[in-house]
Design a protein around this motif. Structure first.
Motif, PDB file in Angstrom:
ATOM      1  N   ASN A   1       0.560   3.886  -3.041  1.00 11.84           N
ATOM      2  CA  ASN A   1      -0.419   4.935  -2.761  1.00 11.84           C
ATOM      3  C   ASN A   1       0.084   6.127  -1.950  1.00 11.84           C
ATOM      4  O   ASN A   1      -0.689   7.052  -1.688  1.00 11.84           O
ATOM      5  N   THR A   2       1.335   6.128  -1.539  1.00 13.04           N
ATOM      6  CA  THR A   2       1.802   7.197  -0.664  1.00 13.04           C
ATOM      7  C   THR A   2       3.160   7.733  -1.110  1.00 13.04           C
ATOM      8  O   THR A   2       3.806   7.181  -2.001  1.00 13.04           O
TER       9      THR A   2
ATOM     10  N   THR B   1     -14.435   5.960  11.234  1.00 12.84           N
ATOM     11  CA  THR B   1     -13.535   7.023  10.800  1.00 12.84           C
ATOM     12  C   THR B   1     -14.224   8.390  10.836  1.00 12.84           C
ATOM     13  O   THR B   1     -13.563   9.408  11.032  1.00 12.84           O
TER      14      THR B   1
ATOM     15  N   TYR C   1       0.831  -1.203   0.000  1.00  7.28           N
ATOM     16  CA  TYR C   1       0.000   0.000   0.000  1.00  7.28           C
ATOM     17  C   TYR C   1       0.869   1.258   0.000  1.00  7.28           C
ATOM     18  O   TYR C   1       0.617   2.208  -0.753  1.00  7.28           O
ATOM     19  N   VAL C   2       1.892   1.266   0.827  1.00  3.05           N
ATOM     20  CA  VAL C   2       2.789   2.422   0.918  1.00  3.05           C
ATOM     21  C   VAL C   2       3.452   2.686  -0.425  1.00  3.05           C
ATOM     22  O   VAL C   2       3.514   3.832  -0.893  1.00  3.05           O
TER      23      VAL C   2
ATOM     24  N   GLY D   1       0.135   8.718  13.478  1.00  3.00           N
ATOM     25  CA  GLY D   1      -0.705   8.189  12.414  1.00  3.00           C
ATOM     26  C   GLY D   1      -0.730   6.674  12.428  1.00  3.00           C
ATOM     27  O   GLY D   1       0.054   6.016  13.133  1.00  3.00           O
TER      28      GLY D   1
ATOM     29  N   ILE E   1      -6.239   0.032   4.629  1.00  2.00           N
ATOM     30  CA  ILE E   1      -5.655  -0.882   3.655  1.00  2.00           C
ATOM     31  C   ILE E   1      -6.591  -2.067   3.456  1.00  2.00           C
ATOM     32  O   ILE E   1      -6.882  -2.801   4.408  1.00  2.00           O
TER      33      ILE E   1
ATOM     34  N   PHE F   1      -1.759   2.856  10.062  1.00  2.00           N
ATOM     35  CA  PHE F   1      -2.229   2.064   8.931  1.00  2.00           C
ATOM     36  C   PHE F   1      -3.147   0.983   9.485  1.00  2.00           C
ATOM     37  O   PHE F   1      -2.767   0.243  10.405  1.00  2.00           O
TER      38      PHE F   1
ATOM     39  N   ARG G   1      -8.328  12.322  10.172  1.00  2.00           N
ATOM     40  CA  ARG G   1      -8.556  11.508   8.974  1.00  2.00           C
ATOM     41  C   ARG G   1      -7.325  11.426   8.071  1.00  2.00           C
ATOM     42  O   ARG G   1      -7.037  10.390   7.482  1.00  2.00           O
ATOM     43  N   ASN G   2      -6.596  12.516   7.961  1.00  2.00           N
ATOM     44  CA  ASN G   2      -5.436  12.541   7.067  1.00  2.00           C
ATOM     45  C   ASN G   2      -4.287  11.669   7.557  1.00  2.00           C
ATOM     46  O   ASN G   2      -3.344  11.407   6.797  1.00  2.00           O
ATOM     47  N   ASN G   3      -4.354  11.218   8.814  1.00  2.00           N
ATOM     48  CA  ASN G   3      -3.296  10.368   9.358  1.00  2.00           C
ATOM     49  C   ASN G   3      -3.749   8.918   9.529  1.00  2.00           C
ATOM     50  O   ASN G   3      -3.049   8.121  10.149  1.00  2.00           O
TER      51      ASN G   3
ATOM     52  N   TYR H   1      -4.774   5.593   7.440  1.00  2.00           N
ATOM     53  CA  TYR H   1      -4.712   4.971   6.127  1.00  2.00           C
ATOM     54  C   TYR H   1      -5.348   3.584   6.204  1.00  2.00           C
ATOM     55  O   TYR H   1      -4.884   2.721   6.959  1.00  2.00           O
TER      56      TYR H   1
END
Length: 289
Positions: free
Chosen positions: A67-68, A200, A63-64, A185, A213, A187, A207-209, A211
């Protein structure tokens, strides 16, 4: 591309006897200088560690990468202290050893940190501060290929049950939530049947922290189910790494899980809010590890 983050709340740490922080697989140099370095930390009982615990890290890595703008420079399992008393929680010596066997024999990048396991019960916020201290203060963070210093962001890795408990009033202290989700943050590995949207929404401030998956291949293996199999004399081979199965058999572990119901997760020991004992990736009904 240094980023501004809130100050670490815990400034001093007491180490267990003969403790040393594992860093033999920690990448000191970023492969891509445009990325932000992160370390993944999974906190839990790991009693015993399963393939799902290990698989979570691989899902997060995929995922990292896709998507990041992060780059993973290390991954750690942090077994909970024996002071978190509950049925099924094997002695920390055994749990740490099984995690070490699993990481060393099945992975090229995972490590075990025993700091939490061999002392008094520690809240997740403090555990993450400990990793931040060891990696950014003691080890000095990382450097780019060009020699520029970068601090590493510590991030919690857990199953979707974590978000569910974080959204429940009174389970976590707001101060700890703000520290974990605001400074670090997380995952979260989603699971079938988990209602993530509502959870959420109640954590919208961070929310921005957070993620999420998706788990593309469903895996329902849990430590609770493994212990049940062992008590009934059933095989657990291919549910756990072979070295862990051998260790359990050689030491006659989990033949008796002890009396009493499993302890509900998400609650602080003795009623204090703020510490989450995560059986990484497990469902709400079977998340004891």
């Amino acid at each position: 591309m240094a980023t501004q983050t809130p100050a670490r709340r815990t400034s001093t740490f007491n180490n267990p006897p003969d403790y040393s922080f594992a860093s033999h697989r920690f990448h000191k140099t970023l492969r891509n200088s445009s990325k932000q370095p992160i370390v993944l930390v999974a906190c839990g009982s790991f009693s015993p560690v399963t393939y799902l615990h290990l698989r979570m890290f691989e899902m997060a890595k995929d995922y990292v990468r896709q998507n990041t703008d992060f780059e993973i420079v290390g991954g750690y399992l942090s077994p909970v202290s024996d002071k978190y008393k509950k049925p099924g929680l094997l002695n920390a010596h055994h749990r740490v050893h099984m995690c070490s066997l699993a990481a060393e024999q099945t992975s090229s990048w995972l490590m075990i940190d025993s700091w939490e396991a061999f002392q008094n019960y520690q809240r997740t916020a403090v555990v993450l501060d400990h990793f931040d201290y060891e990696i950014n203060t003691v080890l000095g963070g990382v450097h780019t290929q060009e020699g520029e210093h970068r601090n590493v962001r510590i991030m919690l890795l857990a199953g979707s049950d974590l978000i569910s408990t974080m959204s429940e009033p009174g389970v976590w202290s707001h101060t700890d939530l703000d520290h974990i989700l605001g400074r670090y943050g997380t995952f979260i590995i989603e699971r079938a049947g988990s209602g993530m949207d509502q959870a959420t929404d109640s954590l919208a401030r961070w929310r921005n922290n957070i993620y999420l998956i998706p788990q593309l291949i469903q895996n329902d293996v849990s430590s609770t189910k493994v212990r049940l199999f062992l008590r009934r004399g059933l095989s657990v081979r291919y549910l756990l790494p072979a070295a862990v199965v051998d260790y359990i058999e050689e030491n006659n572990l989990y033949l008796d899980d002890g009396p009493g119901p499993e302890k509900e997760k998400g609650k602080e020991k003795d009623g204090a809010a703020g510490k989450r004992d995560v059986d990484a990736g497990s469902s709400k009904k079977s998340m004891q590890s």
